[in-house]
Design an enzyme around this catalytic site. Structure first.
Site, mmCIF file in Angstrom:
data_model
loop_
_atom_site.group_PDB
_atom_site.id
_atom_site.type_symbol
_atom_site.label_atom_id
_atom_site.label_comp_id
_atom_site.label_asym_id
_atom_site.label_seq_id
_atom_site.Cartn_x
_atom_site.Cartn_y
_atom_site.Cartn_z
ATOM 1 N N SER A 94 0.812 -1.227 0.000
ATOM 2 C CA SER A 94 0.000 0.000 0.000
ATOM 3 C C SER A 94 0.842 1.274 0.000
ATOM 4 O O SER A 94 0.333 2.335 -0.359
ATOM 5 C CB SER A 94 -0.931 0.028 1.218
ATOM 6 N N ASP A 142 -3.951 8.250 7.418
ATOM 7 C CA ASP A 142 -4.771 7.327 8.204
ATOM 8 C C ASP A 142 -3.850 6.628 9.194
ATOM 9 O O ASP A 142 -2.666 6.970 9.282
ATOM 10 C CB ASP A 142 -5.574 6.363 7.299
ATOM 11 N N HIS A 197 -0.791 5.084 7.150
ATOM 12 C CA HIS A 197 -0.165 5.645 5.943
ATOM 13 C C HIS A 197 0.090 7.148 6.068
ATOM 14 O O HIS A 197 -0.776 7.874 6.558
ATOM 15 C CB HIS A 197 -1.059 5.395 4.716
#
Ligand SMILES: *[C@@H]1O[C@H](CO)[C@@H](O)[C@H](O)[C@H]1NC(C)=O
Ligand SMILES: *[C@@H]1O[C@H](CO)[C@@H](O)[C@H](O)[C@H]1NC(C)=O
Ligand SMILES: *[C@@H]1O[C@H](CO)[C@@H](O)[C@H](O)[C@H]1NC(C)=O
Length: 351
Positions: free
Chosen positions: A36, A326, A329
Site C-alpha cells: 500500500s 490514516d 499511511h
C-alpha cells in the site's frame, strides 16, 4: 568582443555534452512493485476488503479523486517518477483506464496488504509478490509488441524499478498470528527468510532485464498511529517494531552489497525511509506539522481502509498539519519529504 569568440564555442560544446550525458542517464520509465505504500489502484480491481477508492482518500489528489492510493494525495512512487522528469503519477497495471501507451513510461504492479511472504498476501486476499512479477512478464510481452524488441528492451533495462514492501509481513502477519510464522521463526530468522525472498525476486528481475533497482527499506513501523494505539504504556512509538525495521534494513543493505557483487551490470540501492521519517516524527514542528501521534482521518487512532470514509465526522480539515493520513499511511506532505530525501541520497545515482 574577443573573449566571447573564445568562450562561445566552448559553451556550446559543454552544453551539448551535458545534454548527451543527461539523455543517456535519463530514466525512461518507473516500474513499481510492493504494497500500500506504493499501490496506485490495483486493489480496486481485485476481491479484497483492503481498498481506498472512496472519499476522503485522494481529496488532495489531482481533481480530488480517490484512486486507490492510500493517502490524501500522491504516493512516493508518483513523486519519484515526477522528480526523474518522467510523469507526475504512475498508473496501476490493472486499471482499465490505462493501456500500454501509458505504461510504456511507467507502470505500477503494487498491491496494498501484500508482503514478501506468500502467507502475508493470503491474509487479505491480495496480490502476492510473485504474482506482481507474473504481471510484469505479461507487461514485457505487451511492451515489445507495442514498441518493438529493440526499443522495449532499452526501456526495460534503463527503467528505474522501485520495490516497497515488508511492513505487512510483520504487522499484518508475524505479530498477529501466534500459530503462524512466529511459531516457526524467531524474528531474526523471519527477517532472513524475507530477505531471501527479496534476493530471489531481484535476481529474477535481473534475469528479465532489470538493472536499476531501488529496494525500499522499512519505516519506523512502531510509530504508526495504529501501532501506538496498541502500546500498553501510553501512545509512544513501539520500540520493538522500530528495532525490527532497523535490523531488517541492515539485512537489506547486506543483500544489496551481495547482489551488486554477483550480478554484472546491476545497480541495487536501498532506499531507506527510516531516518527521514523518524526525523519528522521527532521534530514535527520544524516541518510545519502539528500532529504526529494521531492521523488525519477519523479519530486518527485506528481507521484505515473502509473505516476511513467520508461519513466519519472526525476527519481533519488540513492534512498538511498531519504526519499520517490514516492510522497506517503518511500524508502526501510526508511522502514528499521522504521522496525528496531519497532523491538526494539513494536515488541520486540514477539521475
Ligand atoms: C490506448 O488508449 C488511447 C486512448 O485512450 C488510444 O488512443 C490508444 O490507441 C490506445 N493504445 C493502444 C496500443 O491500444
Ligand atoms: C510463493 O508461492 C509461489 C506460487 O505458488 C511459489 O512459486 C513460491 O515458491 C512461494 N514462495 C515461497 C517463499 O514459499
Ligand atoms: C535535497 O537537496 C536540495 C538541493 O541541495 C535541497 O534544496 C533540498 O532541501 C533537499 N531535500 C531534502 C528533502 O533533503
Amino acid at each position: 568582443m574577443a573573449p566571447h569568440h573564445l568562450i562561445t564555442p566552448w559553451l556550446l560544446f559543454s552544453q551539448t555534452l551535458l545534454l548527451a550525458v543527461q539523455t543517456i542517464a535519463k530514466v525512461p520509465a518507473v516500474i513499481v512493485f510492493g504494497d500500500s505504500s506504493v499501490d496506485s489502484g490495483n486493489n480496486n480491481q481485485i476481491s479484497t476488503i483492503l481498498k481506498s477508492n472512496f472519499k476522503p482518500y485522494g481529496r488532495d489528489f489531482l481533481g480530488g479523486k480517490p484512486t486507490g492510493r492510500f493517502s490524501n494525495g500522491r504516493i512516493p512512487s508518483d513523486l519519484i517518477s515526477e522528480a526523474f522528469g518522467v510523469k507526475p503519477t504512475v498508473p496501476a497495471y490493472l486499471d482499465p483506464m490505462y493501456n500500454i501507451t501509458d505504461f510504456a513510461t511507467g507502470v505500477d504492479f503494487a498491491s496494498a496488504g501484500t508482503g514478501y511472504d506468500n502467507a502475508t498476501s493470503n491474509v487479505l486476499s491480495v496480490i502476492p509478490l510473485w504474482e506482481e512479477l507474473e504481471y510484469y512478464k505479461a507487461y514485457q510481452v505487451k511492451l515489445r509488441r507495442y514498441l518493438g524488441e529493440r526499443k522495449a528492451n532499452e526501456i526495460l533495462s534503463e527503467a528505474l524499478y522501485l520495490m516497497s514492501v515488508g511492513t505487512n509481513d510483520f504487522l499484518e502477519n508475524y505479530y498477529v498470528f501466534p500459530a503462524g510464522r512466529s511459531s516457526q521463526f524467531t524474528v531474526d530468522q523471519y527477517q532472513r527468510f524475507l530477505a531471501g525472498i527479496a534476493g530471489k525476486f531481484i535476481t529474477q528481475l535481473y534475469g528479465l532485464g532489470g538493472r536499476k533497482i531501488s529496494l525500499g527499506g522499512l519505516p519506523p513501523m512502531g510509530c504508526m498511529p495504529l501501532e501506538r494505539s496498541r502500546n500498553m504504556y501510553g501512545n509512544g512509538c513501539v520500540e520493538e517494531y522500530n528495532k525490527v525495521g532497523r535490523d531488517f534494513n541492515v539485512k537489506l543493505h547486506n543483500l544489496a552489497v551481495k547482489l551488486n557483487k554477483e550480478l554484472p551490470g546491476i545497480k541495487v540501492v536501498v532506499s531507506n525511509p527510516y531516518d527521514p521519517l523518524m526525523e519528522v516524527i521527532q521534530h514535527p514542528s520544524s516541518f510545519g506539522f502539528e500532529s504526529v501521534a494521531v492521523a488525519c482521518c477519523g479519530t486518527g487512532i485506528f481507521e484505515a481502509g473502509y473505516l476511513c470514509d467520508q461519513f466519519n465526522p472526525f476527519t481533519c480539515s488540513d492534512a498538511n498539519k498531519y504526519v499520517f493520513w490514516d492510522s497506517f499511511h503518511p500524508t502526501e506532505k510526508t511522502n514528499r519529504i521522504i521522496s525528496g530525501h531519497l532523491m538526494n541520497t539513494s536515488l541520486a545515482v540514477f539521475l
